[in-house]
Design a protein around this motif. Structure first.
Motif, PDB file in Angstrom:
ATOM      1  N   ASP A  26       0.803  -1.226   0.000  1.00 33.17           N
ATOM      2  CA  ASP A  26       0.000   0.000   0.000  1.00 33.17           C
ATOM      3  C   ASP A  26       0.838   1.281   0.000  1.00 33.17           C
ATOM      4  OD1 ASP A  26      -2.211  -1.599  -0.129  1.00 33.17           O
ATOM      5  OD2 ASP A  26      -2.520  -1.669   2.037  1.00 33.17           O
ATOM      6  N   ALA A  27       2.095   1.177   0.476  1.00 36.61           N
ATOM      7  CA  ALA A  27       2.964   2.368   0.470  1.00 36.61           C
ATOM      8  C   ALA A  27       3.647   2.555  -0.884  1.00 36.61           C
ATOM      9  CB  ALA A  27       4.017   2.238   1.569  1.00 36.61           C
ATOM     10  N   PHE A  28       3.458   1.591  -1.798  1.00 35.85           N
ATOM     11  CA  PHE A  28       4.173   1.625  -3.087  1.00 35.85           C
ATOM     12  C   PHE A  28       3.212   1.873  -4.243  1.00 35.85           C
ATOM     13  CE2 PHE A  28       6.811  -2.118  -1.184  1.00 35.85           C
ATOM     14  CZ  PHE A  28       7.434  -1.246  -0.302  1.00 35.85           C
ATOM     15  N   ILE A  29       3.775   2.426  -5.318  1.00 34.32           N
ATOM     16  CA  ILE A  29       3.082   2.398  -6.612  1.00 34.32           C
ATOM     17  C   ILE A  29       3.967   1.538  -7.511  1.00 34.32           C
ATOM     18  CG2 ILE A  29       2.452   3.735  -8.664  1.00 34.32           C
ATOM     19  CD1 ILE A  29       1.835   6.092  -6.736  1.00 34.32           C
ATOM     20  N   GLY A  68      -0.864  17.567 -11.831  1.00 38.24           N
ATOM     21  CA  GLY A  68       0.584  17.522 -11.642  1.00 38.24           C
ATOM     22  C   GLY A  68       1.185  16.384 -12.436  1.00 38.24           C
ATOM     23  N   LEU A  69       2.524  16.422 -12.600  1.00 35.83           N
ATOM     24  CA  LEU A  69       3.227  15.413 -13.400  1.00 35.83           C
ATOM     25  C   LEU A  69       4.461  14.922 -12.656  1.00 35.83           C
ATOM     26  CD1 LEU A  69       3.798  13.922 -16.155  1.00 35.83           C
ATOM     27  CD2 LEU A  69       5.141  15.940 -16.798  1.00 35.83           C
ATOM     28  N   VAL A  70       4.601  13.593 -12.612  1.00 33.70           N
ATOM     29  CA  VAL A  70       5.826  12.954 -12.115  1.00 33.70           C
ATOM     30  C   VAL A  70       6.545  12.365 -13.323  1.00 33.70           C
ATOM     31  CG1 VAL A  70       6.741  11.022 -10.736  1.00 33.70           C
ATOM     32  CG2 VAL A  70       4.862  12.421  -9.837  1.00 33.70           C
ATOM     33  N   VAL A  71       7.870  12.529 -13.384  1.00 33.42           N
ATOM     34  CA  VAL A  71       8.661  11.829 -14.407  1.00 33.42           C
ATOM     35  C   VAL A  71       9.470  10.778 -13.650  1.00 33.42           C
ATOM     36  CG1 VAL A  71      10.385  12.024 -16.235  1.00 33.42           C
ATOM     37  CG2 VAL A  71       8.779  13.902 -15.831  1.00 33.42           C
ATOM     38  N   GLY A  72       9.034   9.528 -13.764  1.00 31.19           N
ATOM     39  CA  GLY A  72       9.697   8.473 -12.999  1.00 31.19           C
ATOM     40  C   GLY A  72       9.516   7.121 -13.648  1.00 31.19           C
ATOM     41  N   ASN A  73      10.472   6.223 -13.391  1.00 31.09           N
ATOM     42  CA  ASN A  73      10.346   4.855 -13.898  1.00 31.09           C
ATOM     43  C   ASN A  73      10.951   3.909 -12.872  1.00 31.09           C
ATOM     44  OD1 ASN A  73      13.286   4.213 -14.586  1.00 31.09           O
ATOM     45  ND2 ASN A  73      12.992   6.075 -15.792  1.00 31.09           N
ATOM     46  N   ALA A 103      12.999  20.368 -13.134  1.00 27.66           N
ATOM     47  CA  ALA A 103      11.707  20.051 -12.510  1.00 27.66           C
ATOM     48  C   ALA A 103      11.485  20.990 -11.321  1.00 27.66           C
ATOM     49  CB  ALA A 103      11.709  18.599 -12.036  1.00 27.66           C
ATOM     50  N   ASP A 104      10.211  21.131 -10.918  1.00 26.88           N
ATOM     51  CA  ASP A 104       9.921  21.957  -9.742  1.00 26.88           C
ATOM     52  C   ASP A 104      10.506  21.349  -8.479  1.00 26.88           C
ATOM     53  OD1 ASP A 104       8.278  24.121 -10.780  1.00 26.88           O
ATOM     54  OD2 ASP A 104       6.843  22.552 -11.308  1.00 26.88           O
ATOM     55  N   LYS A 105      10.561  20.033  -8.458  1.00 31.05           N
ATOM     56  CA  LYS A 105      11.096  19.331  -7.285  1.00 31.05           C
ATOM     57  C   LYS A 105      11.706  18.022  -7.736  1.00 31.05           C
ATOM     58  CE  LYS A 105       9.744  18.614  -2.528  1.00 31.05           C
ATOM     59  NZ  LYS A 105      10.108  19.978  -2.165  1.00 31.05           N
ATOM     60  N   VAL A 106      12.759  17.602  -7.038  1.00 33.02           N
ATOM     61  CA  VAL A 106      13.344  16.296  -7.298  1.00 33.02           C
ATOM     62  C   VAL A 106      13.148  15.432  -6.054  1.00 33.02           C
ATOM     63  CG1 VAL A 106      15.429  15.012  -7.918  1.00 33.02           C
ATOM     64  CG2 VAL A 106      15.091  17.324  -8.819  1.00 33.02           C
ATOM     65  N   VAL A 107      12.575  14.233  -6.261  1.00 35.72           N
ATOM     66  CA  VAL A 107      12.499  13.242  -5.189  1.00 35.72           C
ATOM     67  C   VAL A 107      13.448  12.122  -5.623  1.00 35.72           C
ATOM     68  CG1 VAL A 107      11.017  11.584  -3.988  1.00 35.72           C
ATOM     69  CG2 VAL A 107      10.134  13.859  -4.548  1.00 35.72           C
ATOM     70  N   ALA A 108      14.697  12.196  -5.142  1.00 31.01           N
ATOM     71  CA  ALA A 108      15.742  11.278  -5.611  1.00 31.01           C
ATOM     72  C   ALA A 108      15.850  10.074  -4.688  1.00 31.01           C
ATOM     73  CB  ALA A 108      17.089  12.011  -5.656  1.00 31.01           C
ATOM     74  N   ARG A 128       9.406   3.184  -2.575  1.00 26.33           N
ATOM     75  CA  ARG A 128       8.457   4.224  -2.163  1.00 26.33           C
ATOM     76  C   ARG A 128       8.555   5.495  -3.021  1.00 26.33           C
ATOM     77  NH1 ARG A 128       6.452   4.802   3.306  1.00 26.33           N
ATOM     78  NH2 ARG A 128       6.352   2.754   4.277  1.00 26.33           N
ATOM     79  N   GLN A 129       9.526   5.507  -3.945  1.00 26.91           N
ATOM     80  CA  GLN A 129       9.876   6.759  -4.617  1.00 26.91           C
ATOM     81  C   GLN A 129       8.742   7.362  -5.440  1.00 26.91           C
ATOM     82  OE1 GLN A 129      13.111   6.401  -7.394  1.00 26.91           O
ATOM     83  NE2 GLN A 129      13.574   8.577  -7.364  1.00 26.91           N
ATOM     84  N   ILE A 130       8.089   6.559  -6.277  1.00 27.79           N
ATOM     85  CA  ILE A 130       7.024   7.099  -7.134  1.00 27.79           C
ATOM     86  C   ILE A 130       5.860   7.594  -6.273  1.00 27.79           C
ATOM     87  CG2 ILE A 130       5.386   6.589  -9.012  1.00 27.79           C
ATOM     88  CD1 ILE A 130       8.166   6.566 -10.115  1.00 27.79           C
TER      89      ILE A 130
END
Length: 802
Positions: free
Chosen positions: A469-472, A531-536, A602-607, A688-690
């Motif tokens: 549940d904490a993940f996508i 909003g938009l996330v760029v992630g893989n 990006a407006d923010k980076v979640v690395a 948990r990143q995405i």
């Protein structure tokens, strides 16, 4: 009930494992007390200095030396060298009373039950009741360790098994003792996943637990197969490496790194303690392994194992391989198989297994044999080592770096096909698998409503895999939530008004399709989303721009098209910053060149903590041309303060690009200025990143996001800075530190970051800087030496210095 928090931990034992674990707790901000024994005699050096055994420096020598060695290791066990300040060292005589003030005591001493029991007896004299106490054993039964200890000790005691190296390998096995309180297990599971960033598996107290039981079986099985089939060690490493989603070190190189003695120790432990194991014979050492043990050919630690480095009289380094028939070293031979050639067009590892097992050559035979043995073995380990099949898969992926666990591979081949392989090798399968197939259930896993469900053996039905549940998980939602797709990206709806743009190109390179996809994602998000996330969730975020495309245009001298392509890249990066919706980048693994530029806009980076980020364009003979050079000049300008020597600040940003610096963790990326303090953040658990990136995009949208105003106030220093840079590159070239072509690239970068040869410091627009950046990039693409560098990188994956 008081909420348990870990502010301070005591690690008992500072060997390779203990120091590594201490570093990883320091990584996540925990105060660490690292203790080891007191030396019993002085070294020659200490005698010369007139020291005695009572001197503190002598009494703490073992622990301090061990930590010093750990901190010098490559790859580093610590995210940032300054985090080592969180570790305090001491010894088990003078400092043991300090364990009274910690929240968790972890024992990581030598694998001997008598020594461990002695350590626990001493610790209990000082331990505060209620404090967690755990052992990082890799195989000694937990039930024996806590015998004779108090009720409170036993209630708060269990095994917590990290895999080495603790920073990089994600498996964290928790092994309950006979009296471990369930609240302790729940806490450690949550803490391991959320704070330590681990894949947590609760294992049974059986020999070698889950990861090593299956992992050592897999290696021992190979040791026997390699002899039976007459394969070389190079052939086996070719067959068991990246082609099947395993680390590059494959089998024999991995054993050399881990140490053959360590492997043999665990294998012997299983052979002695698992007398009912149907594959007991496989845990007995083949002759060639016994000889290597006698010869002390343990691998890297003894200078030779299955491989041996040799320097020839003319100074050339060569890696020799062990011939398993003669047990003599010889030059390495390249391994090639027709079956592996057939898998080259198949990008996804999971899609290769069907092709591999149907191979008509030795490779096909090898895969049929090894997968049959693996499938049969894991089927029989349930319920012995685990009640749940997914725990076996999780353990192998997180502990041994396998991309797919045994049951996932079996699913990819087909459960019935797997049964055929097992029968053809005259092996037996556990009854529960036959029952499953008889009841017309054809796979171990399935996906429903974006969640993974796994076959539950007692209930004979699918049950939702816990802890998701904490993940996508993008693999699970891609088909049902797809909004748009082209050859380079898939755009998915993450829910709550947030879109995700996922790269799908080879190595996630950024070419025309990806840029078109990014623009499309911004269009759709601006029109219908918030909003938009760029992630893989690939192995790496992206290795940067598609340099093959740049090379072709430059060779064909299609400069107008190349100029348009660079401008398209720049414009797309600027859209990441200047759009009507918040954009969040989620880099992880390699995030180089153009991928770093994307994150910087990006407006923010979640690395992810394990993000290796930098502007590396110098390696292919150009400067960052997707807004990276402009952005570093802008960031330097934003850090100028009254009274600063502005040239020195600009020089720091210039050197980050000029030396192609790459951060070895997200925390180092802040030092390089490619991540920004107070704006960007780091997530330790990549799973948990995405979900975290989505939450931040939503937060910005809900707070009333407005499009930023385009910048017209970037302070550039003009001739003053340009002159300094040109003098610097001139002297470096004269002293042979850099080549003539390096100097040319550096001077082009200097021109951009100085804002050109303006007569005095001036405020300019971002577009002004982008235009001169593009002009510089384009001019370098006309240089023969740049084309040589690009071609060399495309051929070898390594930079050329010409």
């Amino acid at each position: 009930m008081n909420k348990r928090r870990i502010k301070k931990i005591a690690i008992i034992g500072s060997g390779i494992m203990g120091s590594g674990i201490a570093c990883h707790f320091a990584n996540i901000g925990v105060d660490v007390l690292l203790l080891d024994i007191v030396p019993r005699e002085l070294t020659e050096n200490e005698k010369e200095k007139g020291l005695s055994l009572n001197d503190k420096v002598v009494r703490n020598r073992l622990v301090n030396d061990a930590l010093t060695i750990a901190l010098k290791q490559k790859p580093s066990p610590i995210y940032h060298q300054k985090f080592a300040n969180r570790i305090t060292t001491g010894n088990l005589e003078d400092d043991i009373s300090k364990v009274a003030h910690v929240d968790w005591i972890m024992e990581v001493v030598v694998e001997r039950l008598d020594i461990k029991k002695q350590v626990f007896e001493n610790l209990e004299k000082y331990r505060t009741p209620g404090t967690l106490i755990t052992s990082n054993t890799s195989g000694i039964p937990i039930k024996f360790m806590s015998e004779g200890r108090s009720e409170d000790f036993q209630k708060h005691f269990c095994g917590t098994h990290f895999f080495n190296p603790a920073r990089y390998l994600k498996l964290f096995e928790i092994i309950p003792g006979p009296k471990t309180d369930t609240s302790v297990l729940e806490f450690l599971s949550d803490y391991g996943e959320k704070f330590l960033g681990k894949t947590v598996v609760i294992a049974k107290d059986t020999p070698a637990f889950i990861g090593n039981r299956i992992g050592i079986f897999s290696i021992m099985s190979l040791f026997h197969t390699v002899k039976d089939m007459g394969l070389t060690i190079e052939q086996v490493d070719k067959l068991t490496g990246p082609v099947i989603g395993r680390p590059k070190s494959a089998t024999f190189r991995t054993v050399d790194v881990v140490g053959l003695d360590t492997l043999v120790h665990v294998a012997n432990g299983i052979a002695e303690n698992c007398k009912t194991d149907e594959q007991l014979e496989l845990f007995k050492l083949p002759d060639f392994i016994s000889t290597m043990v006698v010869n002390k050919w343990f691998g890297s630690k003894t200078g030779q194992g299955f491989y041996k480095k040799q320097v020839s009289p003319d100074g050339k380094k060569e890696i020799l391989s062990l011939d398993l028939d003669t047990l003599e070293y010889r030059s390495s031979k390249k391994a090639k198989f027709a079956t592996l050639e057939l898998t080259k067009p198949i990008d996804k590892v999971i899609d290769r297994f069907k092709v591999l097992i149907s191979g008509k050559d030795k490779a096909g035979e090898f895969y049929r044999k090894t997968f049959a043995a693996l499938f049969a073995y894991v089927s029989h380990r349930i319920p012995e080592i685990s009640d749940d099949l997914y725990k076996i898969d999780d353990a192998m992926k997180a502990g041994f770096g396998w991309e797919h666990g045994p049951f996932q591979i079996w699913d990819a081949i087909g459960v019935s096909k797997g049964l055929e392989l097992i029968e053809s090798e005259e092996l037996s399968v556990a009854t529960w698998v036959k029952d499953m197939v008889a009841s017309e259930i054809e796979s171990f896993y399935t996906v429903k409503q974006g969640a993974t469900y796994t076959y539950n053996i007692p209930s004979k039905t699918y049950e939702k895999k816990p802890g998701q549940d904490a993940f996508i998980i993008l693999d699970n939602i891609r088909k049902t939530n797809e909004v748009f797709k082209n050859a380079g990206v898939v755009i998915e709806d993450l829910g709550d008004g947030i879109l995700n743009c996922e790269f799908q190109s080879k190595m996630n390179t950024i070419g025309g399709d990806v840029l078109a996809g990014l623009n499309k994602a911004i269009d759709i998000a601006e029109r219908d989303f918030e909003g938009l996330v760029v992630g893989n969730q690939g192995a790496n975020f992206s290795v940067g721009a598609n340099i093959g495309m740049i090379f072709m245009m430059a060779v064909e001298q299609e400069y107008d098209e190349l100029n348009a392509a660079i401008k398209y890249f720049q414009d797309t990066m600027m859209r990441m910053r200047y759009s009507a919706i918040p954009t969040v980048s989620a880099p992880h693994g390699m995030s180089l060149g153009g991928a770093c530029e994307l994150s910087m806009h990006a407006d923010k980076v979640v690395a992810a903590a394990e993000t290796y980020m930098g502007l590396v364009e110098f390696g292919v003979g150009v400067i960052p041309g997707g807004g990276g050079s402009k952005e570093m000049a802008l960031r330097a300008s934003d850090t100028f303060r009254k009274g600063d020597v502005e040239l020195n600040i600009l020089q720091e940003y210039f050197l980050t690009i000029g030396m192609a610096k790459v951060a070895t963790s997200a925390y180092e990326a802040f030092d390089l200025g490619v991540l920004q303090k107070g704006k960007d953040l780091v997530v330790v658990n990549k799973d948990r990143q995405i979900a975290t990136a989505k939450a931040h995009a939503k937060l910005m949208a809900d707070a009333g996001y407005t499009m930023p105003v385009k910048r017209k106030d970037v302070k550039v220093l003009g001739k003053q800075a340009l002159g300094m840079f040109l003098v610097g590159t001139d002297s470096m070239e004269a002293a042979n530190y850099i080549s003539e072509h390096d100097q040319k690239i550096a001077n082009k970068l200097a021109y951009v970051m100085a804002g050109g040869d303006l007569s005095e410091p001036t405020l300019v627009t971002e577009q002004y800087l982008l235009d001169i950046e593009r002009e510089a990039f384009l001019s370098l693409c006309t240089e023969r030496k740049t084309l040589e560098r690009i071609q060399y990188m495309l051929k070898t994956g390594k930079p050329l210095r010409n």
